[in-house]
Design a protein around this motif. Structure first.
Motif, PDB file in Angstrom:
ATOM      1  N   LEU A 121      -9.782  -7.369   6.858  1.00 27.18           N
ATOM      2  CA  LEU A 121      -8.280  -7.095   5.742  1.00 27.18           C
ATOM      3  C   LEU A 121      -6.915  -7.425   6.452  1.00 27.18           C
ATOM      4  O   LEU A 121      -7.143  -7.166   7.609  1.00 27.18           O
ATOM      5  CB  LEU A 121      -8.301  -5.808   5.026  1.00 27.18           C
ATOM      6  CG  LEU A 121      -9.641  -5.374   4.091  1.00 27.18           C
ATOM      7  CD1 LEU A 121      -9.321  -3.730   3.732  1.00 27.18           C
ATOM      8  CD2 LEU A 121      -9.428  -6.237   3.135  1.00 27.18           C
ATOM      9  N   HIS A 141      -3.083  -3.661   4.747  1.00 31.15           N
ATOM     10  CA  HIS A 141      -3.816  -2.773   4.265  1.00 31.15           C
ATOM     11  C   HIS A 141      -3.874  -1.475   5.052  1.00 31.15           C
ATOM     12  O   HIS A 141      -4.572  -0.515   4.934  1.00 31.15           O
ATOM     13  CB  HIS A 141      -5.173  -3.254   4.138  1.00 31.15           C
ATOM     14  CG  HIS A 141      -5.388  -4.398   3.061  1.00 31.15           C
ATOM     15  ND1 HIS A 141      -5.503  -4.060   1.714  1.00 31.15           N
ATOM     16  CD2 HIS A 141      -5.116  -5.688   3.121  1.00 31.15           C
ATOM     17  CE1 HIS A 141      -5.770  -5.364   0.963  1.00 31.15           C
ATOM     18  NE2 HIS A 141      -5.405  -6.093   1.748  1.00 31.15           N
ATOM     19  N   GLU A 194      -5.451   0.454  -5.060  1.00 33.59           N
ATOM     20  CA  GLU A 194      -5.479  -0.569  -4.146  1.00 33.59           C
ATOM     21  C   GLU A 194      -6.407  -0.182  -2.951  1.00 33.59           C
ATOM     22  O   GLU A 194      -6.703   1.075  -2.843  1.00 33.59           O
ATOM     23  CB  GLU A 194      -3.935  -0.339  -3.449  1.00 33.59           C
ATOM     24  CG  GLU A 194      -2.734  -0.711  -4.587  1.00 33.59           C
ATOM     25  CD  GLU A 194      -2.944  -2.197  -4.781  1.00 33.59           C
ATOM     26  OE1 GLU A 194      -3.576  -2.950  -4.424  1.00 33.59           O
ATOM     27  OE2 GLU A 194      -1.859  -2.496  -5.658  1.00 33.59           O
ATOM     28  N   ILE A 216       0.757  -1.131  -0.066  1.00 35.48           N
ATOM     29  CA  ILE A 216       0.107   0.013  -0.124  1.00 35.48           C
ATOM     30  C   ILE A 216       0.992   1.189  -0.037  1.00 35.48           C
ATOM     31  O   ILE A 216       0.479   2.342  -0.550  1.00 35.48           O
ATOM     32  CB  ILE A 216      -0.874  -0.121   1.375  1.00 35.48           C
ATOM     33  CG1 ILE A 216      -2.101   0.801   0.984  1.00 35.48           C
ATOM     34  CG2 ILE A 216      -0.274   0.313   2.514  1.00 35.48           C
ATOM     35  CD1 ILE A 216      -3.102   0.289   0.135  1.00 35.48           C
ATOM     36  N   GLY A 229      -7.006   0.404   0.938  1.00 38.96           N
ATOM     37  CA  GLY A 229      -6.431   0.252   2.458  1.00 38.96           C
ATOM     38  C   GLY A 229      -7.529   0.448   3.170  1.00 38.96           C
ATOM     39  O   GLY A 229      -8.879   0.291   3.065  1.00 38.96           O
ATOM     40  N   CYS A 230      -6.985   0.683   4.521  1.00 42.58           N
ATOM     41  CA  CYS A 230      -8.129   0.429   5.624  1.00 42.58           C
ATOM     42  C   CYS A 230      -7.688   1.166   6.843  1.00 42.58           C
ATOM     43  O   CYS A 230      -6.395   1.526   6.938  1.00 42.58           O
ATOM     44  CB  CYS A 230      -8.548  -0.874   5.941  1.00 42.58           C
ATOM     45  SG  CYS A 230      -7.321  -1.779   6.823  1.00 42.58           S
TER      46      CYS A 230
END
Ligand SMILES: Cc1cc2nc3c(=O)[nH]c(=O)nc-3n(C[C@H](O)[C@H](O)[C@H](O)COP(=O)(O)OP(=O)(O)OC[C@H]3O[C@@H](n4cnc5c(N)ncnc54)[C@H](O)[C@@H]3O)c2cc1C
Ligand SMILES: Nc1ncnc2c1ncn2[C@@H]1O[C@H](COP(=O)(O)O)[C@@H](O)[C@H]1O
Lengths: 306, 264
Positions: A227, A231, A213, A181, A215-216
């Motif tokens: 996830l 991420h 991508e 990421i 992400g979180c």
């Protein structure tokens, strides 16, 4: 001050030699964990390599590192960042009665002092610190690029000092998402605004259309485990700097912002007009993600013809 | 079982004050570092299961001391209200801006003076320093085992059994007491004290100490020269009105104008 520089890490952490090179005229030695091409280290001016091939726990590593620093009288010790080093290095630092500065951006040796610039205050400020005497520096290796300066590197196997105080009963591997990421140009990031794991599909579809991508926020990876951790963006996760960051259902707490502040354009989608993220965005949309994301995805698919 | 829990009164990084382009540390408010609430919660739960006492130790790192003392006391009352039994606050000019090796030495000195302790609990990292070093440093100073990034903790007789959250694995480990553990944010949900508990906390003891009281003289190893806030200018265009379709259109137009999307 006399300065010998010791870089610690695997061969993949060679970027740290770039930071070591800022101490001009100093010998750079490397405590190499695991296997690696010693010739490659020599190419960047590393004149001595201590190779530690056995995997040991943090406690033993801290003892081994302390012994080596004392033996070689190193005054600058540079290490990578992860939870192993975050555990082992402070213990060594305490035994050496030395400060440990983390998230280092730059160093400037000035006469008998060293000026260190680092990210601090929850990554909300750049702090300049003056140090005299021995210091340990921790930084992400990818931040630096060593230049070539070939020498013949000597190699010495390092015997670890193994101390068994903490017994590992079992180890369970974690899933890896296989994303990097940190390198993504476009990111769609998801937070607790998503009610169920299956609903993340909405974000993945949007990401696919954009070529982005996913992400979180921390709770999605650490709490809910929807996830994998690669991420996770933020103070305790990865730092990202994409061209476009679309945050969906993320409130925008300072610890999340700490990871994405360097994004060029920030888009925030949240149904709460008072979400703090709206004060830190370029474009915000106050809307329920469940009704908005499918419409946005369709619109983008039309204009991008994907 | 006597548990010591380490609580930092951290800079509230969501409210950094800025003056003349520099962070004004002295006027930025303090808060109980978030994960230290998880540490207190875990300490109280251990006591609830096996009995004993929970002592809070806090080293004041930000001045001006005179003004901060009251603020610090108020914050420590919050964690006492969560169920800790007493607190020790070390406030001394020599500690302002000192590095973590100094913090760890002072914490270890207090713990040794307590005499009896079985478990020390720290947070994974603080919201302001975010270095995660004080826990392992205190363990090294006391010469006890350390288990970091704990998301599940059990006391079994004279041992700790813990689940550690590492980047690529969850590790179950055990180690004899006394030991130090650092906990993650995910280990528990810190309780919100009731009004009754808040009132009761007013009477709990907070011991205020200086370095002289501890018989310590420590010399500084670092000096903070300046702190420049990272300020990013954002456009701040928030689309509030319209149908979902209209909002999506406006956002897409904006992204096209920014050169982030190229219609085909
Ligand atoms: C030391 C420390 C380190 C930390 N490190 C990190 C880190 O690295 N990364 C990180 O992310 N956090 C980190 N945190 C946690 C951080 O403080 C926040 O708790 C976290 O970022 C919140 O995640 P969230 O925004 O997903 O959830 P929440 O704060 O719960 O926000 C959810 C948001 O979704 C919105 N929402 C709800 N329903 C909808 C809907 N239908 N449509 C649209 N929007 C909706 C809500 O309005 C809300 O704003 C850290 C905390 C500490 C103390
Ligand atoms: N000044 C302090 N006083 C008491 N405990 C502290 C202090 N600083 C750090 N700690 C403890 O050490 C943990 C890690 O802090 P840090 O190394 O600053 O990230 C915190 O979560 C606290 O439990």
């Amino acid at each position: 001050m006399a300065m010998g520089v010791l870089v610690v890490g695997s061969i993949g952490d060679i970027g740290l030699v770039g930071l070591a090179q800022r101490f001009r005229g100093q010998d750079v030695h490397y405590l190499l964990t695991g296997q690696g091409d010693v010739v490659q280290l020599g190419r960047y001016g590393v004149s001595r390599v201590y190779q530690l091939t056995t995997g040991i726990d943090e406690y033993s590593f801290s003892e081994t590192l302390t012994d080596l620093v004392n033996r070689g009288s190193y005054s600058i010790i540079i290490t990578p960042v992860n939870r192993f080093y975050r555990t082992a290095v402070p213990m060594a630092a305490q035994r050496l009665s030395a400060p440990l500065l983390t998230d280092v951006i730059d160093v400037k040796p000035i006469d008998n002092e060293l000026e260190v610039v680092l990210n601090s205050f929850g990554n909300r400020a750049q702090v300049t610190v003056k140090v005299t005497g021995r210091v340990l520096l921790m930084a992400p290796p990818a931040r630096f690029k060593p230049s070539e300066n070939p020498v013949n590197a000597s190699i010495e196997p390092l015997q670890p000092r193994v101390v068994n105080v903490v017994k590992v009963v079992s180890t369970e591997g974690k899933a890896k998402g296989g994303v990097r990421i940190e390198d993504a140009e476009l990111i769609v990031a998801v937070g607790r605004g998503f009610r169920r794991r299956e609903d993340l599909k909405l974000a993945f579809e949007l990401a696919e259309v954009l070529g982005a991508e996913v992400g979180c926020s921390r709770p999605i990876a650490a709490d809910l485990k929807w996830l994998s951790e690669d991420h996770w963006i933020g103070l305790s996760g990865r730092r990202v700097r994409p061209r476009l960051y679309i945050a969906i259902g993320i409130s925008g707490q300072p610890q999340h912002l700490a990871g994405m502040m360097e994004s060029r354009t920030v888009v925030v989608i949240n149904n709460d007009p008072n979400a703090p993220f709206f004060r830190n965005c370029d474009y915000g949309v106050v809307e329920d993600l469940y009704s908005f994301i499918p419409v946005l995805t369709r619109r983008l698919r039309d204009i991008l013809k994907r | 079982m006597d548990v010591v829990v380490l609580v930092k009164l951290a800079l509230d990084t969501g409210q950094l004050r800025v003056s003349e382009g520099k962070v004004d540390v002295e006027s930025t408010p303090l808060k109980v570092s978030d994960i230290d609430r998880n540490a207190v919660e875990e300490a109280v739960r251990v006591r609830e299961r096996v009995g004993g006492l929970v002592h809070v130790v806090s080293i004041l790192k930000y001045g001006p001391i005179q003004r901060r003392l009251q603020e610090a006391e108020g914050l420590l009352r919050e964690v006492l209200a969560m169920g800790a039994d007493d607190a020790y606050l070390v406030a001394d000019e020599a500690l302002i801006g000192s590095d973590q090796s100094v913090t760890a030495k002072v914490i270890a000195s207090i713990i040794r003076r307590l005499g009896k302790y079985d478990l020390v609990i720290a947070g994974e990292a603080t919201v302001d320093g975010y270095t995660g070093q004080v826990g392992p440093r205190v363990a090294a100073e006391l010469g006890i085992p350390v288990v970091t990034y704990v998301r599940e903790l059990r006391i079994e007789g004279s041992r700790v059994v813990a689940k550690r959250d590492l980047e690529d694995a969850v590790q179950t480990v055990e180690t004899p007491l006394p030991a130090l553990v650092t906990v993650t944010r995910e280990i528990n949900t810190p309780r919100i004290p009731t009004l009754l508990q808040i009132r009761a906390a007013v009477r709990k003891p907070i011991g205020k100490l200086t370095l002289a009281d501890l018989g310590l003289t420590l010399k500084p190893t670092i000096k903070v020269e300046s702190a420049v806030p990272m300020q990013v200018k954002r456009r701040g265009v928030v689309i509030r009105e319209g149908t979902v379709d209209e909002k999506a259109d406006r956002l897409v137009q904006a992204l096209i104008q920014e050169g982030l999307l190229t219609p085909r």
